[in-house]
Design an enzyme around this catalytic site. Structure first.
Site, PDB file in Angstrom:
ATOM      1  N   SER A 159     119.265  44.779  36.363  1.00  0.00           N
ATOM      2  CA  SER A 159     118.723  43.463  36.689  1.00  0.00           C
ATOM      3  C   SER A 159     118.300  43.408  38.154  1.00  0.00           C
ATOM      4  O   SER A 159     118.736  44.237  38.966  1.00  0.00           O
ATOM      5  CB  SER A 159     119.812  42.411  36.430  1.00  0.00           C
TER       6      SER A 159
ATOM      7  N   SER B  10     124.757  41.859  52.656  1.00  0.00           N
ATOM      8  CA  SER B  10     124.183  40.517  52.665  1.00  0.00           C
ATOM      9  C   SER B  10     124.386  39.932  54.059  1.00  0.00           C
ATOM     10  O   SER B  10     125.125  40.501  54.874  1.00  0.00           O
ATOM     11  CB  SER B  10     124.954  39.687  51.622  1.00  0.00           C
TER      12      SER B  10
ATOM     13  N   TYR C 198     133.018  36.722  48.705  1.00  0.00           N
ATOM     14  CA  TYR C 198     131.783  37.516  48.865  1.00  0.00           C
ATOM     15  C   TYR C 198     131.705  38.063  50.285  1.00  0.00           C
ATOM     16  O   TYR C 198     131.364  39.232  50.497  1.00  0.00           O
ATOM     17  CB  TYR C 198     130.592  36.602  48.554  1.00  0.00           C
TER      18      TYR C 198
HETATM   19  N1  LIG Z   1     119.797  38.041  45.293  1.00  0.00           N
HETATM   20  C1  LIG Z   1     120.098  37.799  46.555  1.00  0.00           C
HETATM   21  O1  LIG Z   1     119.718  36.781  47.131  1.00  0.00           O
HETATM   22  C2  LIG Z   1     120.911  38.806  47.328  1.00  0.00           C
HETATM   23  C3  LIG Z   1     121.015  38.663  48.715  1.00  0.00           C
HETATM   24  C4  LIG Z   1     121.779  39.595  49.426  1.00  0.00           C
HETATM   25  C5  LIG Z   1     122.413  40.628  48.769  1.00  0.00           C
HETATM   26  N2  LIG Z   1     122.306  40.729  47.407  1.00  0.00           N
HETATM   27  C6  LIG Z   1     123.014  41.809  46.744  1.00  0.00           C
HETATM   28  O2  LIG Z   1     122.105  42.557  45.966  1.00  0.00           O
HETATM   29  C7  LIG Z   1     122.824  43.228  44.927  1.00  0.00           C
HETATM   30  C8  LIG Z   1     122.061  43.097  43.609  1.00  0.00           C
HETATM   31  O3  LIG Z   1     122.145  41.776  43.165  1.00  0.00           O
HETATM   32  P1  LIG Z   1     120.939  41.010  42.439  1.00  0.00           P
HETATM   33  O4  LIG Z   1     120.536  39.930  43.370  1.00  0.00           O
HETATM   34  O5  LIG Z   1     119.935  41.968  41.950  1.00  0.00           O
HETATM   35  O6  LIG Z   1     121.756  40.317  41.238  1.00  0.00           O
HETATM   36  P2  LIG Z   1     121.656  40.449  39.649  1.00  0.00           P
HETATM   37  O7  LIG Z   1     122.718  39.544  39.126  1.00  0.00           O
HETATM   38  O8  LIG Z   1     120.255  40.217  39.205  1.00  0.00           O
HETATM   39  O9  LIG Z   1     122.042  41.965  39.348  1.00  0.00           O
HETATM   40  C9  LIG Z   1     123.350  42.462  39.515  1.00  0.00           C
HETATM   41  C10 LIG Z   1     123.583  43.576  38.517  1.00  0.00           C
HETATM   42  O10 LIG Z   1     124.901  44.111  38.757  1.00  0.00           O
HETATM   43  C11 LIG Z   1     125.502  44.357  37.489  1.00  0.00           C
HETATM   44  N3  LIG Z   1     126.964  44.351  37.600  1.00  0.00           N
HETATM   45  C12 LIG Z   1     127.756  43.294  37.922  1.00  0.00           C
HETATM   46  N4  LIG Z   1     129.045  43.668  37.852  1.00  0.00           N
HETATM   47  C13 LIG Z   1     129.071  44.972  37.516  1.00  0.00           C
HETATM   48  C14 LIG Z   1     130.109  45.900  37.283  1.00  0.00           C
HETATM   49  N5  LIG Z   1     131.399  45.548  37.400  1.00  0.00           N
HETATM   50  N6  LIG Z   1     129.784  47.166  36.937  1.00  0.00           N
HETATM   51  C15 LIG Z   1     128.481  47.528  36.785  1.00  0.00           C
HETATM   52  N7  LIG Z   1     127.452  46.677  36.995  1.00  0.00           N
HETATM   53  C16 LIG Z   1     127.738  45.415  37.353  1.00  0.00           C
HETATM   54  C17 LIG Z   1     125.000  43.219  36.612  1.00  0.00           C
HETATM   55  O11 LIG Z   1     125.156  43.532  35.216  1.00  0.00           O
HETATM   56  C18 LIG Z   1     123.555  43.121  37.065  1.00  0.00           C
HETATM   57  O12 LIG Z   1     122.729  43.976  36.285  1.00  0.00           O
HETATM   58  C19 LIG Z   1     124.224  42.602  44.911  1.00  0.00           C
HETATM   59  O13 LIG Z   1     125.145  43.485  45.529  1.00  0.00           O
HETATM   60  C20 LIG Z   1     124.056  41.353  45.744  1.00  0.00           C
HETATM   61  O14 LIG Z   1     125.257  40.986  46.381  1.00  0.00           O
HETATM   62  C21 LIG Z   1     121.565  39.852  46.676  1.00  0.00           C
END
Ligand SMILES: NC(=O)c1ccc[n+]([C@@H]2O[C@H](COP(=O)([O-])OP(=O)(O)OC[C@H]3O[C@@H](n4cnc5c(N)ncnc54)[C@H](O)[C@@H]3O)[C@@H](O)[C@H]2O)c1
Length: 269
Positions: free
Chosen positions: A17, A142, A155
């Site tokens: 995702s 982040s 977080y």
């Molecule tokens: N979206 C934002 O605004 C943002 C900002 C800063 C950092 N991030 C970081 O980016 C990274 C990706 O997040 P995203 O925004 O794409 O979110 P998202 O929810 O779209 O994707 C996260 C993915 O991680 C997987 N996942 C969750 N728990 C898991 C586990 N225990 N084992 C295996 N897979 C697992 C989920 O199934 C999902 O496919 C994260 O670490 C998030 O903290 C996101």
């Protein structure tokens, strides 16, 4: 050099995702071989279909990164099937949005288990292989990895922990030729908002209120790819992330006031 990534094995956690999915596509475009890890079986199957339709060599691995034994088996499996790992992207993550007083410890623990211990387990299992290839370990952190963010104590603990872990690991593996890069991102339009947890551990299932710029996952993946090619140690990703980085260092109290003005809603949830 971007061409150096051709045929290299890139392991991406949380690949099914959002940012992880976009990173798979970006490295596939560079000719890398993609090892995609996620706990979401259906999401992984859809990812594999898309990667294969684009002609990318790929394999998917259903794995919960909080399960150390499963991570060890998965990384071993990847190396056996695909060869040594050139890049490991520790991307799987989830957040909560809830005041500390209203948050169960089990929720804080879950968030820390995924982002911090997931990163530690994957890196531990992959590090010897990455040293062999003179490759790179990446952590997707982040703004909450270097500054306070109200309503996200778990977080922030996870992402500050990830930053401390990886910045220190760099000082140990640098002489062996391996690299470490931290990505500190602000808002990216992904499913994270819907997957955010309430204080009782239930998913929020609604868009959160965001402040500042919002990046598309493809834009974020492009910047991360370029930073890896340039062998950067750190990428501050997004205007809000950069402004927060500068302000928190120069004037932490003003940073806190501005951050609270954008996040006041957490006191009402
Ligand atoms: N979206 C934002 O605004 C943002 C900002 C800063 C950092 N991030 C970081 O980016 C990274 C990706 O997040 P995203 O925004 O794409 O979110 P998202 O929810 O779209 O994707 C996260 C993915 O991680 C997987 N996942 C969750 N728990 C898991 C586990 N225990 N084992 C295996 N897979 C697992 C989920 O199934 C999902 O496919 C994260 O670490 C998030 O903290 C996101």
């Amino acid at each position: 050099m971007a061409e150096d990534f051709k045929d290299k094995v890139i392991v991406i956690t949380g690949a099914a995702s959002g940012l992880g999915y976009a990173l798979c596509m970006r490295f596939a475009q560079a000719g890398s071989r993609i090892a995609a890890i996620d706990k979401d079986e259906k999401g992984l199957a859809a990812l594999a279909e898309e990667l294969t339709s684009r002609g990318a060599v790929n394999d998917i691995f259903i794995c919960d990164v909080t399960d150390e034994a499963m991570v060890n088996d998965t990384i071993r499996d990847i190396i056996n099937k695909m060869g040594d790992i050139y890049v490991l992207i520790n991307n799987a993550g989830v957040s909560h949005i809830s005041l500390f007083q209203k948050t169960r410890v089990s929720v804080l623990k879950k968030v820390i288990d995924i982002s911090l211990f997931g990163t530690i387990y994957c890196t531990k299992a992959a590090i010897d292989s990455i040293i062999k290839t003179h490759g790179t370990v990446i952590g997707i952190a982040s703004v909450a990895g270097y500054a306070p963010l109200a309503g996200r104590t778990g977080y922030a603990a996870a992402k500050h922990g990830m930053a401390g872990f990886l910045n220190t690991l760099r000082t140990e593996v640098d002489r062996a030729g391996a690299k470490v890069m931290l990505v500190f991102a602000s808002y990216i339009k992904t499913n994270l908002a819907r997957n955010n947890l309430n204080g009782d551990g239930t998913p929020m299932d609604h868009e959160r209120i965001t402040s500042g710029d919002v990046m598309l996952p493809e834009e974020a993946a492009e910047s991360i790819f370029n930073a890896v090619v340039q062998e950067e140690r750190q990428l501050i990703l997004g205007e809000t992330a950069q402004a927060s980085w500068d302000l928190f260092r120069s004037d932490p109290q003003t940073y806190e006031q501005i951050m609270l003005s954008f996040n006041d809603y957490v006191f009402e949830e």
